[in-house]
Design an enzyme around this catalytic site. Structure first.
Site, PDB file in Angstrom:
ATOM      1  N   HIS A  47       0.843  -1.200   0.000  1.00 26.37           N
ATOM      2  CA  HIS A  47       0.000   0.000   0.000  1.00 26.37           C
ATOM      3  C   HIS A  47       0.877   1.248   0.000  1.00 26.37           C
ATOM      4  O   HIS A  47       2.112   1.142   0.080  1.00 26.37           O
ATOM      5  CB  HIS A  47      -0.959  -0.025   1.205  1.00 26.37           C
ATOM      6  CG  HIS A  47      -0.253  -0.139   2.522  1.00 26.37           C
ATOM      7  ND1 HIS A  47       0.440   0.900   3.095  1.00 26.37           N
ATOM      8  CD2 HIS A  47      -0.119  -1.183   3.386  1.00 26.37           C
ATOM      9  CE1 HIS A  47       0.947   0.516   4.252  1.00 26.37           C
ATOM     10  NE2 HIS A  47       0.631  -0.757   4.457  1.00 26.37           N
ATOM     11  N   HIS A  63       3.918   1.807   2.354  1.00 29.55           N
ATOM     12  CA  HIS A  63       5.220   1.178   2.084  1.00 29.55           C
ATOM     13  C   HIS A  63       6.110   2.043   1.196  1.00 29.55           C
ATOM     14  O   HIS A  63       7.316   1.827   1.118  1.00 29.55           O
ATOM     15  CB  HIS A  63       5.031  -0.173   1.371  1.00 29.55           C
ATOM     16  CG  HIS A  63       4.448  -1.230   2.244  1.00 29.55           C
ATOM     17  ND1 HIS A  63       3.217  -1.784   2.024  1.00 29.55           N
ATOM     18  CD2 HIS A  63       4.935  -1.824   3.354  1.00 29.55           C
ATOM     19  CE1 HIS A  63       2.956  -2.682   2.957  1.00 29.55           C
ATOM     20  NE2 HIS A  63       3.983  -2.725   3.783  1.00 29.55           N
ATOM     21  N   CYS A 119       2.898 -10.569  19.368  1.00 27.46           N
ATOM     22  CA  CYS A 119       1.975 -10.056  18.341  1.00 27.46           C
ATOM     23  C   CYS A 119       2.407 -10.630  17.010  1.00 27.46           C
ATOM     24  O   CYS A 119       3.527 -10.390  16.546  1.00 27.46           O
ATOM     25  CB  CYS A 119       1.978  -8.528  18.264  1.00 27.46           C
ATOM     26  SG  CYS A 119       1.089  -7.950  16.787  1.00 27.46           S
ATOM     27  N   CYS A 129       3.263  -8.004  14.125  1.00 25.54           N
ATOM     28  CA  CYS A 129       4.632  -7.435  14.094  1.00 25.54           C
ATOM     29  C   CYS A 129       5.682  -8.501  14.303  1.00 25.54           C
ATOM     30  O   CYS A 129       6.857  -8.196  14.316  1.00 25.54           O
ATOM     31  CB  CYS A 129       4.889  -6.284  15.044  1.00 25.54           C
ATOM     32  SG  CYS A 129       3.737  -5.755  16.246  1.00 25.54           S
ATOM     33  N   CYS A 153      -1.684  -5.068  21.093  1.00 34.96           N
ATOM     34  CA  CYS A 153      -0.422  -4.597  20.524  1.00 34.96           C
ATOM     35  C   CYS A 153      -0.557  -3.105  20.217  1.00 34.96           C
ATOM     36  O   CYS A 153      -1.548  -2.687  19.631  1.00 34.96           O
ATOM     37  CB  CYS A 153      -0.146  -5.380  19.238  1.00 34.96           C
ATOM     38  SG  CYS A 153       0.944  -4.522  18.107  1.00 34.96           S
ATOM     39  N   HIS A 160      -0.764  -2.688  16.175  1.00 32.82           N
ATOM     40  CA  HIS A 160      -1.877  -3.271  15.414  1.00 32.82           C
ATOM     41  C   HIS A 160      -3.213  -3.293  16.137  1.00 32.82           C
ATOM     42  O   HIS A 160      -4.228  -3.684  15.558  1.00 32.82           O
ATOM     43  CB  HIS A 160      -1.510  -4.694  14.955  1.00 32.82           C
ATOM     44  CG  HIS A 160      -0.364  -4.696  13.999  1.00 32.82           C
ATOM     45  ND1 HIS A 160       0.941  -4.915  14.383  1.00 32.82           N
ATOM     46  CD2 HIS A 160      -0.320  -4.439  12.666  1.00 32.82           C
ATOM     47  CE1 HIS A 160       1.733  -4.819  13.321  1.00 32.82           C
ATOM     48  NE2 HIS A 160       0.993  -4.529  12.280  1.00 32.82           N
ATOM     49  N   LYS A 188      -2.145   4.817  11.531  1.00 32.23           N
ATOM     50  CA  LYS A 188      -1.175   4.237  10.601  1.00 32.23           C
ATOM     51  C   LYS A 188      -1.897   3.575   9.422  1.00 32.23           C
ATOM     52  O   LYS A 188      -2.846   2.830   9.629  1.00 32.23           O
ATOM     53  CB  LYS A 188      -0.342   3.177  11.331  1.00 32.23           C
ATOM     54  CG  LYS A 188       0.725   2.534  10.448  1.00 32.23           C
ATOM     55  CD  LYS A 188       1.398   1.353  11.134  1.00 32.23           C
ATOM     56  CE  LYS A 188       2.508   0.793  10.243  1.00 32.23           C
ATOM     57  NZ  LYS A 188       3.001  -0.513  10.653  1.00 32.23           N
ATOM     58  N   LYS A 207      -2.277  -2.672   6.279  1.00 31.70           N
ATOM     59  CA  LYS A 207      -3.114  -3.745   5.763  1.00 31.70           C
ATOM     60  C   LYS A 207      -3.963  -4.296   6.899  1.00 31.70           C
ATOM     61  O   LYS A 207      -5.148  -4.557   6.747  1.00 31.70           O
ATOM     62  CB  LYS A 207      -2.229  -4.850   5.176  1.00 31.70           C
ATOM     63  CG  LYS A 207      -1.487  -4.413   3.947  1.00 31.70           C
ATOM     64  CD  LYS A 207      -0.419  -5.391   3.510  1.00 31.70           C
ATOM     65  CE  LYS A 207       0.859  -5.236   4.318  1.00 31.70           C
ATOM     66  NZ  LYS A 207       2.017  -5.931   3.741  1.00 31.70           N
TER      67      LYS A 207
HETATM   68  N1  MSP Z   1       9.413  -7.390   7.712  1.00 31.94           N
HETATM   69  C1  MSP Z   1       9.597  -6.371   8.667  1.00 31.94           C
HETATM   70  C2  MSP Z   1      10.920  -5.660   8.449  1.00 31.94           C
HETATM   71  C3  MSP Z   1      12.146  -6.500   8.497  1.00 31.94           C
HETATM   72  S1  MSP Z   1      13.577  -5.588   8.139  1.00 31.94           S
HETATM   73  C4  MSP Z   1      14.863  -6.578   8.494  1.00 31.94           C
HETATM   74  C5  MSP Z   1       8.448  -5.367   8.575  1.00 31.94           C
HETATM   75  N2  MSP Z   1       7.713  -5.414   7.425  1.00 31.94           N
HETATM   76  S2  MSP Z   1       6.465  -4.457   7.118  1.00 31.94           S
HETATM   77  O1  MSP Z   1       5.964  -4.856   5.832  1.00 31.94           O
HETATM   78  O2  MSP Z   1       5.537  -4.504   8.209  1.00 31.94           O
HETATM   79  O3  MSP Z   1       7.012  -3.017   7.076  1.00 31.94           O
HETATM   80  C6  MSP Z   1       8.110  -2.685   6.225  1.00 31.94           C
HETATM   81  C7  MSP Z   1       8.467  -1.216   6.366  1.00 31.94           C
HETATM   82  O4  MSP Z   1       7.389  -0.433   5.876  1.00 31.94           O
HETATM   83  C8  MSP Z   1       8.692  -0.808   7.830  1.00 31.94           C
HETATM   84  O5  MSP Z   1       9.837   0.021   7.932  1.00 31.94           O
HETATM   85  C9  MSP Z   1       7.439  -0.043   8.169  1.00 31.94           C
HETATM   86  O6  MSP Z   1       7.639   0.982   9.113  1.00 31.94           O
HETATM   87  C10 MSP Z   1       7.087   0.566   6.810  1.00 31.94           C
HETATM   88  N3  MSP Z   1       5.672   0.905   6.758  1.00 31.94           N
HETATM   89  C11 MSP Z   1       4.597   0.069   6.763  1.00 31.94           C
HETATM   90  N4  MSP Z   1       3.469   0.831   6.852  1.00 31.94           N
HETATM   91  C12 MSP Z   1       3.808   2.140   6.913  1.00 31.94           C
HETATM   92  C13 MSP Z   1       3.096   3.350   6.861  1.00 31.94           C
HETATM   93  N5  MSP Z   1       1.777   3.382   6.920  1.00 31.94           N
HETATM   94  N6  MSP Z   1       3.808   4.486   6.720  1.00 31.94           N
HETATM   95  C14 MSP Z   1       5.176   4.495   6.525  1.00 31.94           C
HETATM   96  N7  MSP Z   1       5.866   3.375   6.571  1.00 31.94           N
HETATM   97  C15 MSP Z   1       5.245   2.224   7.065  1.00 31.94           C
HETATM   98  O7  MSP Z   1       8.301  -4.574   9.462  1.00 31.94           O
END
Ligand code: MSP
Length: 474
Positions: free
Chosen positions: A19, A22, A127, A130, A144, A147, A293, A296
């Site tokens: 989304h 990311h 959780c 996370c 959590c 989430h 935040k 998903k």
């Molecule tokens: N898989 C772990 C990271 C492992 S790194 C060795 C993880 N994955 S995640 O898909 O949940 O998130 C990946 C990155 O995207 C994280 O740095 C997270 O903060 C970022 N984001 C996910 N949603 C976000 C927003 N809504 N806004 C900005 N970034 C966020 O954590």
């Protein structure tokens, strides 16, 4: 020899399609990588997907798919998005790849052989979203904090990594390395948490089958975070020549929800291996929707591909880097997005280019070869100021301020045109237009790491003299 620069982002969980949230992290890292390449660095920029663990296992089950088939599909959506978003990564690492499993086994064995792993019993809260252990006091009414869902109780025999052994050294490293954590506010948050004794980290799971087998007991799988963090080694071919060339990493870009993992857990693992620390952990906030935040799991996501299809890639890049603060949370609304598009891109930049090209074409002028000299002192000074402000802003990862300096230069040009009125074709008008063409070439250069496509388009139009709207008004 060229100076090296290794930058990474977190690797995403391919549990559902990506989304807009990311995108921020990949974009911030992309700007730095592109900027460093321009400065002549030998850059390695890695991104990827984090494909093991309980969360992915659960999602695959729900979709009635084999975990590998499941992650193959979803990881593909991520890869596709980064292409569409024009991310200039040098590697896309997937933790289910053989090259990664090999590195993980080797490193974990090494830590084990050094006597930093022991057997015990884990009982605590977890959780799944996370993939993180929590203490009762860290939860909000049992939920959590990220989430907003109940944490589950986990009780099983496990192997532990002696994280507590490194507490003092971790605190020392954080305190002694000025730019280790950016922004400084995150540093204080971590140091506060480190005032309490660190607990050793349970690094195996008995009930999770979707993971890399734990080398000392193959019935267990490795805790997904240890697996995931080691992607930063795999991408530079640990322990070979490339690893020696690029380690320690210059910047790990991460979100605020995973700062602890990257500072405390990662640091502990590196200390136990006797390896140097990454130089900077750059922490961003969240893209939010009504202050929550975008996630998903929370079900409030915006699809970046749809946004890019409708408005183009650079408006999306621009909005996230300009409107969202680099370190704090920032709300996304379509109204704000369209307002920025119209004011800064259509009216600001797009209009300036069209105006200058019209003036130039009426005079049969276009940009000469290379970057011609600018004669007007005022313009020269404004460019110098913009370049200086831009460099300073990028040095401290203030992407929004770097863009701000470019837009100050754009308004300066607008005022300069009003003041000089070159359409009256007075004496000196030709030089005014030549100066403006050259200034726009400077602007295109500054825009390059941020809006690579637009930068190209501007330079092409300046050279050909043929004008085509950059950003049609909405
Ligand atoms: N898989 C772990 C990271 C492992 S790194 C060795 C993880 N994955 S995640 O898909 O949940 O998130 C990946 C990155 O995207 C994280 O740095 C997270 O903060 C970022 N984001 C996910 N949603 C976000 C927003 N809504 N806004 C900005 N970034 C966020 O954590």
């Amino acid at each position: 020899m060229k100076k090296t620069f290794f930058i990474s982002t977190a690797i995403d969980y391919p549990s559902r399609k990506p989304h807009l949230g990311h995108c921020l992290e990949r974009l911030q890292a992309d700007v730095i990588a592109r900027y460093k390449r321009e400065q002549g660095f030998d850059v390695h920029f890695s991104i990827g997907t984090d494909e093991h663990g309980q969360k992915i296992q659960g999602y695959a089950e729900k979709a009635s798919k084999k975990p590998q088939d499941f992650v193959d599909e979803i990881s593909g959506y991520f890869k596709e998005l980064w292409k569409v978003l024009n991310i200039s990564n040098d590697d896309f690492i997937r933790t289910t790849e053989k090259r990664h499993q090999k590195v993980v086994e080797e490193v974990v064995q090494k830590i084990y052989d050094k006597g930093n792993i022991y057997e015990g019993k884990y009982k605590g809260l977890y959780c799944i979203d996370c993939e993180t252990y929590y203490l009762e006091k860290d939860l909000e009414n049992g939920n959590c904090p990220v989430h907003k869902k109940p944490a589950e109780i986990v009780e099983e025999d496990a192997y532990f990594f002696k994280l507590s052994k490194y507490q003092k050294q971790i605190i020392k490293q954080i305190k002694e390395n000025e730019n280790y954590i950016i922004p400084a506010s995150r540093k204080n948050e971590i140091l506060n948490r480190l005032k309490e004794p660190l607990r050793d980290l349970s690094i195996t799971r008995k009930t999770v089958s979707w993971g890399i087998p734990f080398p000392a007991d193959k019935d267990l799988t490795l805790f997904v975070w240890v697996d995931a963090l080691l992607n930063y080694f795999t991408t530079i071919n640990y322990p070979g020549a490339k690893f020696k060339k690029f380690w320690p990493a210059d910047v790990h870009v991460v979100g605020k929800d995973i700062t602890w993992h990257h500072i405390v857990v990662w640091n502990g693992l590196l200390l136990s291996l006797g390896l140097p620390l990454p130089k900077t952990i750059l922490v961003h906030g969240y893209i939010t929707v009504d202050g929550q935040k975008m996630s998903k799991s929370l079900g409030n996501v915006v699809d970046p591909v749809e946004l890019i299809e409708k408005y183009g890639v650079d408006p999306v890049r621009y909005f996230l880097l300009r409107e969202i603060s680099p370190f704090e949370d920032g709300d996304f609304t379509i109204e704000k997005f369209e307002a920025r598009y119209n004011s800064d891109l259509a009216s600001g930049l797009g209009n300036l280019l069209a105006r200058i090209l019209t003036l130039a074409s009426n005079n049969n002028q276009c940009l000469g070869v290379g970057h011609p000299n600018i004669e007007n002192k005022g313009l020269k000074k404004a460019i110098g100021l913009a370049q200086k402000g831009y460099k300073q802003a990028l040095y401290s990862f203030k992407f929004n301020e770097a863009l701000g300096t470019i837009w100050q230069l754009i308004s300066f040009c607008d005022k300069y045109i009003e003041q000089e009125r070159p359409w009256e074709e007075k004496q000196g008008s030709k030089q005014v237009i030549a100066d403006l063409l050259a200034t726009l070439a400077e602007i295109a250069d500054l825009l390059k790491p941020f809006l690579p496509e637009t930068s190209e388009k501007i330079l092409t139009q300046l050279k050909s003299g043929k004008s085509k709207p950059l950003f049609p008004r909405l």
